[in-house]
Write an enzyme that holds these catalytic residues in place. Structure first.
Site, PDB file in Angstrom:
ATOM      1  N   GLU A   1       3.746   5.899  -2.513  1.00  0.00           N
ATOM      2  CA  GLU A   1       4.962   6.686  -2.767  1.00  0.00           C
ATOM      3  C   GLU A   1       5.328   6.669  -4.249  1.00  0.00           C
ATOM      4  O   GLU A   1       5.800   7.675  -4.792  1.00  0.00           O
ATOM      5  CB  GLU A   1       6.126   6.153  -1.923  1.00  0.00           C
TER       6      GLU A   1
ATOM      7  N   SER B   1       0.816  -1.218   0.000  1.00  0.00           N
ATOM      8  CA  SER B   1       0.000   0.000   0.000  1.00  0.00           C
ATOM      9  C   SER B   1       0.849   1.268   0.000  1.00  0.00           C
ATOM     10  O   SER B   1       0.646   2.166  -0.833  1.00  0.00           O
ATOM     11  CB  SER B   1      -0.944  -0.003   1.200  1.00  0.00           C
ATOM     12  N   ASP B   2       1.818   1.366   0.925  1.00  0.00           N
ATOM     13  CA  ASP B   2       2.583   2.618   0.976  1.00  0.00           C
ATOM     14  C   ASP B   2       3.612   2.712  -0.142  1.00  0.00           C
ATOM     15  O   ASP B   2       3.955   3.814  -0.576  1.00  0.00           O
ATOM     16  CB  ASP B   2       3.225   2.839   2.345  1.00  0.00           C
ATOM     17  N   CYS B   3       4.099   1.576  -0.638  1.00  0.00           N
ATOM     18  CA  CYS B   3       4.993   1.622  -1.800  1.00  0.00           C
ATOM     19  C   CYS B   3       4.237   2.124  -3.030  1.00  0.00           C
ATOM     20  O   CYS B   3       4.779   2.902  -3.837  1.00  0.00           O
ATOM     21  CB  CYS B   3       5.572   0.237  -2.077  1.00  0.00           C
ATOM     22  N   THR B   4       2.990   1.687  -3.172  1.00  0.00           N
ATOM     23  CA  THR B   4       2.158   2.172  -4.275  1.00  0.00           C
ATOM     24  C   THR B   4       1.881   3.658  -4.122  1.00  0.00           C
ATOM     25  O   THR B   4       1.944   4.427  -5.092  1.00  0.00           O
ATOM     26  CB  THR B   4       0.839   1.385  -4.320  1.00  0.00           C
TER      27      THR B   4
END
Length: 607
Positions: free
Chosen positions: A489, A484-487
């Site tokens: 960022e 989720s947070d890689c997407t």
């Protein structure tokens, strides 16, 4: 001399190119290879000095500085800068010129260590239980010397000696106090790498003394009960039949956090088969070295529930004693005999189907290093001559990293997409875009080419997978697991770059792919408004009651986190500002619910 290769140049040679698969020509792949013919005397001396310095300071500074990579890249990408290093005195005001000069120095350095495919390579090690899993698996399968050269093995021994604590043990990670888990596994690893029971330096003996002084390896955690040097009767059951249960049950493994289920998936296969590797002279010796009583006198039933006090991070609740006891005394005797044994065979086939699906959809990288080596072992246990096992072997170098402290197995196959996304945002924030356009252009290309473009094949519900089309993984598109947070960022970086001149940073990401990324983020919001890591939270917190890993807490389900939720809010807010017409009501509602979640979980002290 060791040489870092990146992307398509990693195919072939030591990496076994004919068995490698990729969705984007291996973009982001980083592999270290040993080339005895390269390296000037000055470079080799630099490396030797770096290694000596690490050894001399190993108890004060456990982390490496990636000096082997820096020495190589300094030669390949020489920096032409004469900018001074400015120091601001205590009572002196900070001038804009000083800030700009310092930023230029930093960006000059950072540009010089960028890989040619646009990402930034680097060490992602630290856990001390990863390398043992690889070495043990390769030893069991007979592939140790075929996969790891003498140089690899020598550097692995260097790494273990460099991170041995002063008391002779090893911790869960390089900074941690000694544990039975870390000490026993790394002791076994050194022995399998050819180190003698008496290494002549006292390190092996000191480690063995640490183990025996604490009662021997009968007190090791459940993850450390090494095949061949520990009996299956000393393990609590991991019945593979769980994978045949209805998904509606809250304890179905498909509802677990993906890292947890992808580790216990192959573990349940090995347990169900009662697989044991070849009993070699080294294994027989280890059976003598690691126990305080003769191996045949060990009380394995008692050992099932032992755990050294140094390892006990998550004390086992009473419900587990009842559960494991019932499975051990009642369930297992039934399922190892006909006719229930037929159901076990069916469960083992189902488990292997899921293992193969995971392998194929990550190009045999797998979600992480523990899952990787266990899946590889299962493929060998199923068929030592299988194509699946052969496809696993050339992906081992994806996890290996060398620095001045030696060669380690990383906690992932890198952090390429994550680091590149954050680097892009940092560079843009300096307002020096024009000066460092080439750096941003290469990074932009990496972000575009590392986005996941397709969902995994088949019925995603059957395979317990979430959608991934439009996402970014933590590392590479070949790895492919959406985060989720890689997407978030990755989306932020791509959106910021889309507003810069194309002649400076290259063509923008196609609008449809922006929409796909937004779709993934929206799909990952939980009912409480928060965002978990890889998937939605699929079960309940009380499931931690059956967490069998004494060393790790909060691993059974995927929890929502403030970090992931915050990143999602920022990405959607930026997208809404730049593309106000797309799914505006859904985005508005998602941001509001996410903000409410963050407010709800704030502690009384503001944290």
């Amino acid at each position: 001399m060791w040489k870092l290769k990146v992307g398509a140049e990693t195919v072939g040679g030591e990496s076994g190119g004919q068995w490698l698969k990729s969705v984007n020509n291996h973009l982001g792949r980083q592999v270290w290879e040993f080339h005895p013919e390269i390296g000037t005397p000055e470079e080799l001396q630099q490396i030797e000095d770096a290694r000596k310095a690490f050894w001399n300071n190993r108890f004060e500074r456990q982390h490496s500085s990636d000096l082997l990579m820096r020495i190589q890249l300094a030669k390949e990408n020489p920096r032409a800068t004469n900018l001074p290093q400015l120091k601001v005195k205590d009572q002196e005001g900070v001038k804009e010129e000083a800030v700009a000069t310092t930023l230029r120095r930093a960006l000059s350095f950072y540009s010089a260590i960028q890989a040619h495919d646009g990402h930034w390579a680097g060490d992602f090690g630290g856990p001390m239980f990863l390398l043992p899993g690889l070495v043990i698996t390769l030893s069991i399968t007979g592939a140790l010397n075929a996969v790891l050269s003498k140089e690899h093995q020598r550097e692995m021994c260097r790494y273990l000696y460099n991170h041995q604590n002063e008391d002779g043990g090893w911790g869960l990670h390089i900074e941690g106090p000694s544990t039975m888990f870390g000490t026993a596994l790394n002791y076994v690893t050194l022995r399998l790498l050819g180190e003698g029971a008496d290494d002549g330096q006292g390190a092996i003996e000191l480690a063995r003394k640490w183990i025996l002084d604490r009662g021997g390896v009968t007190a090791i955690t459940s993850w450390g009960k090494v095949l061949g040097a520990y009996e299956w009767s000393g393990n609590n059951p991991l019945p593979p039949e769980l994978w045949l249960c209805p998904y509606s049950l809250p304890f179905h493994p498909g509802r677990m956090w993906c890292h947890c289920r992808m580790v216990y998936l192959p573990m349940s296969y090995l347990y169900g088969k009662r697989f044991v590797g070849p009993i070699t002279p080294t294994i027989r010796s280890l059976r003598k070295e690691l126990y305080t009583v003769p191996y045949h006198e060990v009380d394995w039933n008692k050992a099932r529930n032992l755990c050294a006090k140094e390892d006990l991070y998550y004390p086992r609740p009473m419900v587990q004693d009842v559960l494991w006891g019932s499975l051990h005394y009642v369930y297992e005797p039934v399922f190892t005999r006909w006719p229930a044994k037929e159901l076990r065979e069916s469960a083992l086939k189902t488990v292997m189907q899921h293992i193969h699906y995971e392998d194929e959809n990550t190009r045999y990288i797998c979600i992480g290093p523990v899952n990787k080596v266990l899946n590889m072992l299962c493929c060998w246990a199923e068929d030592p001559n299988s194509e699946a096992f052969k496809l696993h072997l050339p992906r081992i170098p994806d996890y290996l990293w060398i620095a001045e402290d030696g060669m380690k197995m990383q906690g992932y196959n890198g952090s390429q997409a994550w680091d590149t996304s954050l680097a892009i945002q940092a560079i843009i924030s300096t307002n020096l875009v024009e000066e460092y356009g080439p750096t941003l252009r290469k990074a932009h290309q990496y972000i575009k080419d590392s986005q996941v473009l397709e969902d995994c094949p088949g019925d995603l519900d059957y395979w317990y997978r979430h959608i991934s089309k439009g996402a970014w993984s933590f590392s590479t598109a070949d790895h492919g697991w959406p985060v989720s947070d890689c997407t978030a960022e990755g989306l932020k970086a791509a959106l910021l770059l889309s507003k810069l001149p194309t002649e400076t940073v290259g063509e923008s990401l196609d609008m449809k792919r922006f929409y796909d990324a937004v779709n993934v983020i929206l799909s990952l919001q939980n009912d409480d408004g928060g965002f978990s890591t890889y998937e939605l939270t699929r079960s309940y917190q009380w499931l931690e009651l059956i967490n069998p890993a004494e060393t790790f807490g909060d691993i059974v389900i995927d929890y929502p986190y403030v970090e992931c939720t915050s990143a999602a809010i920022q990405a959607l807010a930026l997208f809404r500002r730049l593309c106000p017409g797309h799914r505006s009501d859904e985005i508005e509602n998602c941001i509001a619910r996410a903000a409410k979640f963050i407010e709800t979980i704030q502690a009384a002290d503001g944290s």
